[in-house]
Design a protein around this motif. Structure first.
Motif: not given
Length: 260
Positions: A7-18, A20-24, A30-40
């Protein structure tokens, strides 16, 4: 796990569109975070953003380019008001460029493997540390290693450039963890076992995996196997842990079946 771990965490996931990264990313949202996912791939970015909902943004970019991670972190701050953690998942092998055993290894594949797995990670970690220091705050970095970085298999995984890069991820992460612990910046590594994909269609491999990754009946590592650990290291429950490598490999590291 409580659904409020992030909750209240903002996270960047490099390689987050497919993968392992997308699953995470799904687990973190689902655990309350806001995320930015990056993919090619732009299509994967669109699909990821649609599936992750209003707490996520997707950005197209190549992790090996120097400004990609910094741009993602800046997007995270603009959209969600903060930046609390980086999860670097992006990587890959150089097989299409001639990666393999040392006597067959091409310089192009060596450079490509190091670029994909190590240079990209250095750039994202650098951007995260610079941002944390600039904001005068702590934060957490989680890097993607591999069981092959510390427990190689002699016959079926002789991709020496890839193994070198993943081993270097551990050394790099521990080094920066030591340097920035005084700034309350934590750096840890996940080391997954072998994941089934298009490159693992090998009958010998399918025989080896149940004997090496023996947990849960003996199987390949699945994307969701890493989700709980990723959530933990992004959360305040891991606030007293840094410089650690967590193997999620179904027992690969502790079995003695290395070759036929």
């Amino acid at each position: 796990m409580s659904e409020n771990w992030l909750s209240h965490k903002s996270i960047v996931i490099i390689g987050g569109t497919t993968g392992l990264g997308f699953s995470a990313a799904k687990a973190m949202v689902n655990h309350g975070a806001s995320v930015v996912v990056v993919g090619r791939n732009p299509e994967n970015c669109l699909i990821a953003e649609l599936n992750l909902g209003s707490s996520a943004r997707a950005m197209q970019g190549d992790a090996t380019h120097s400004q990609t991670s910094l741009a993602a972190i800046q997007l995270c701050i603009r959209e969600f008001g903060s930046f609390d953690g980086l999860y670097h998942v992006a990587g890959g092998t150089g097989r299409q460029f001639g990666e393999g055993s040392l006597h067959k290894l091409t310089l192009e594949s060596w450079n490509k493997a190091l670029d994909l797995n190590l240079t990209s990670l250095m750039l994202s970690n650098q951007a995260a540390v610079q941002t944390f220091l600039g904001m005068n705050k702590g934060g957490t970095i989680l890097n993607m290693g591999s069981v092959l970085g510390h427990a190689p298999s002699s016959d079926l995984f002789s991709d020496h450039a890839y193994a070198t890069a993943k081993s270097a991820v551990i050394g790099f992460s521990k080094s920066i963890a030591a340097t920035y612990a005084k700034n309350n910046i934590r750096v840890n590594v996940l080391a997954p076992g072998v994941i089934e994909n298009s490159e693992s269609e090998n009958s010998d491999l399918h025989q080896l995996i149940p004997e090496k990754q023996i947990l849960d009946g003996g199987r390949f590592t699945q994307n969701q196997d890493l989700d709980g650990s990723a959530v933990y290291f992004m959360s305040d429950y891991s606030k007293f842990s840094t410089g650690q490598v967590l193997a999620i490999d179904g027992g690969w590291s502790v079995t003695d079946r290395n070759h036929f």
